[in-house]
Design an enzyme around this catalytic site. Structure first.
Site, PDB file in Angstrom:
ATOM      1  CG  HIS A 183      -8.584  -1.917   4.137  1.00 32.54           C
ATOM      2  ND1 HIS A 183      -7.686  -1.795   3.386  1.00 32.54           N
ATOM      3  CD2 HIS A 183      -9.543  -0.966   4.114  1.00 32.54           C
ATOM      4  CE1 HIS A 183      -8.039  -0.973   2.559  1.00 32.54           C
ATOM      5  NE2 HIS A 183      -9.172  -0.347   2.887  1.00 32.54           N
ATOM      6  CB  CYS A 214     -22.286 -18.338  12.616  1.00 31.41           C
ATOM      7  SG  CYS A 214     -22.560 -17.410  14.194  1.00 31.41           S
ATOM      8  CD  GLU A 256       8.438   0.570  -6.553  1.00 32.47           C
ATOM      9  OE1 GLU A 256       7.396   0.945  -6.964  1.00 32.47           O
ATOM     10  OE2 GLU A 256       8.742  -0.726  -6.587  1.00 32.47           O
TER      11      GLU A 256
HETATM   12  N1  APR Z   1       9.348  -0.045   2.624  1.00 31.33           N
HETATM   13  C1  APR Z   1       8.285   0.918   2.308  1.00 31.33           C
HETATM   14  N2  APR Z   1       7.366   0.702   1.266  1.00 31.33           N
HETATM   15  C2  APR Z   1       7.436  -0.349   0.753  1.00 31.33           C
HETATM   16  C3  APR Z   1       8.197  -1.369   0.964  1.00 31.33           C
HETATM   17  C4  APR Z   1       9.175  -1.189   2.015  1.00 31.33           C
HETATM   18  N3  APR Z   1      10.044  -2.124   2.310  1.00 31.33           N
HETATM   19  N4  APR Z   1       8.073  -2.309   0.308  1.00 31.33           N
HETATM   20  C5  APR Z   1       7.014  -2.159  -0.695  1.00 31.33           C
HETATM   21  N5  APR Z   1       6.782  -0.683  -0.374  1.00 31.33           N
HETATM   22  C6  APR Z   1       5.776  -0.018  -0.994  1.00 31.33           C
HETATM   23  C7  APR Z   1       5.493  -0.162  -2.376  1.00 31.33           C
HETATM   24  O1  APR Z   1       6.272   0.917  -3.367  1.00 31.33           O
HETATM   25  C8  APR Z   1       3.981   0.321  -2.737  1.00 31.33           C
HETATM   26  O2  APR Z   1       3.979   1.433  -2.965  1.00 31.33           O
HETATM   27  O3  APR Z   1       4.407  -0.365  -0.551  1.00 31.33           O
HETATM   28  C9  APR Z   1       3.310  -0.040  -1.244  1.00 31.33           C
HETATM   29  C10 APR Z   1       2.360  -1.361  -1.191  1.00 31.33           C
HETATM   30  O4  APR Z   1       1.410  -1.160  -2.144  1.00 31.33           O
HETATM   31  P1  APR Z   1       0.142  -2.103  -2.157  1.00 31.33           P
HETATM   32  O5  APR Z   1       0.753  -3.619  -2.470  1.00 31.33           O
HETATM   33  O6  APR Z   1      -0.759  -1.550  -3.104  1.00 31.33           O
HETATM   34  O7  APR Z   1      -0.521  -2.212  -0.637  1.00 31.33           O
HETATM   35  P2  APR Z   1      -1.465  -1.063  -0.060  1.00 31.33           P
HETATM   36  O8  APR Z   1      -1.518   0.310  -0.658  1.00 31.33           O
HETATM   37  O9  APR Z   1      -1.567  -1.282   1.283  1.00 31.33           O
HETATM   38  O10 APR Z   1      -3.044  -1.435  -0.624  1.00 31.33           O
HETATM   39  C11 APR Z   1      -4.252  -0.961  -0.129  1.00 31.33           C
HETATM   40  O11 APR Z   1      -5.621  -2.498  -1.125  1.00 31.33           O
HETATM   41  O12 APR Z   1      -5.718  -4.622  -2.061  1.00 31.33           O
HETATM   42  C12 APR Z   1      -6.215  -3.667  -1.172  1.00 31.33           C
HETATM   43  O13 APR Z   1      -7.075  -4.101   0.857  1.00 31.33           O
HETATM   44  C13 APR Z   1      -6.065  -4.120   0.268  1.00 31.33           C
HETATM   45  O14 APR Z   1      -5.135  -2.959   2.106  1.00 31.33           O
HETATM   46  C14 APR Z   1      -4.952  -3.141   0.895  1.00 31.33           C
HETATM   47  C15 APR Z   1      -5.408  -1.842   0.013  1.00 31.33           C
END
Ligand code: APR
Length: 226
Positions: free
Chosen positions: A101, A129, A197
């Protein structure tokens, strides 16, 4: 292996979908992270990204990031694909990281699409730019945009050709990233999820390791080393 916002949570970078503290807590993603939002109100979008840049610059990698550097040395081949734009894997010393990303610390020309230097003279007060004078934007992938071609190709090939797919700290809801684990599974890989989770991937995972990645990944590394 695919990492998401969860691996940086213990460094103090908020995840995206945490209802209370997540980066989208006060906004809908479609209001901020889209090309349309940027075209409508670039100042607002830049303010949000400058705030996130400061946040990212002020944090340090954690034990989870460090364990992945060591894991890469402990196994024959490891491809690290990250959805994170914070650059923390690279700062820790992981090499060959596929930035699926993009990277929040880079600027890209909104007209030319190339990584760009800022002009020292700005008419609008926003980053422009140095070459063509058009507005710069953060070099990240917004909703509705394509994954950078080389990242999509390399990550897709690695997922389809791995023995073990580790999915770490991602909710596994944003495609095409979430499809990488599915592709690995179709090719016969063992799917291991590390998350605090259960997620959309949990039903497909062979092993779900519940807990913070900063604790689970060092333990996994230790177990691997015997
Ligand atoms: N260790 C492991 N997992 C964790 C922890 C931790 N300490 N803290 C939170 N999590 C988990 C949460 O349970 C959740 O499943 O990390 C996940 C975070 O999810 P999101 O916030 O949805 O992030 P992500 O999956 O990376 O999002 C994907 O979506 O918003 C867009 O481009 C953005 O790259 C991002 C993409």
């Amino acid at each position: 292996m695919l990492t998401g916002a969860g691996i940086s949570a213990e460094s103090g970078v908020p995840t995206f979908r945490d209802a209370q503290t997540g980066l989208w807590a006060k906004f809908r993603p479609e209001d901020l992270a889209t090309p349309e939002a940027f075209n409508r109100d670039p100042k607002r979008i830049w303010e949000w990204y400058e705030w996130r840049r400061e946040l990212v610059r002020g944090v340090e990698p954690n034990a989870g990031h460090r364990a992945l550097v060591e894991l890469a040395n402990a196994v024959p081949r490891l491809t690290l694909v990250t959805q994170n734009v914070d650059g923390l894997h690279q700062r820790t010393g992981s090499t060959g990281v596929i930035e699926y990303h993009g990277n929040i610390l880079r600027d890209r020309c909104s007209a030319e699409g190339t990584i760009a230097r800022r002009s020292s003279l700005s008419i609008t007060g926003l980053p422009e730019c140095a070459r063509c004078g058009e507005l710069l934007r953060p070099d990240v992938v917004w909703f509705g945009e394509s994954i950078p071609r080389h990242a999509a190709l390399e990550a897709g090939a690695a997922a389809a050709d791995c023995d073990v797919f580790l999915s770490i700290g991602t909710a596994s809801v944003v495609y095409p990233a979430a499809g990488l684990a599915e592709s690995a599974q179709r090719s016969g890989a063992t799917i291991i999820e590390v998350n605090t989770e259960s997620t959309a991937l949990t039903p497909l995972a062979d092993f779900s390791l519940r807990g913070p990645s900063g604790e689970i990944l060092p333990q996994l590394l230790q177990a691997l080393r015997g």
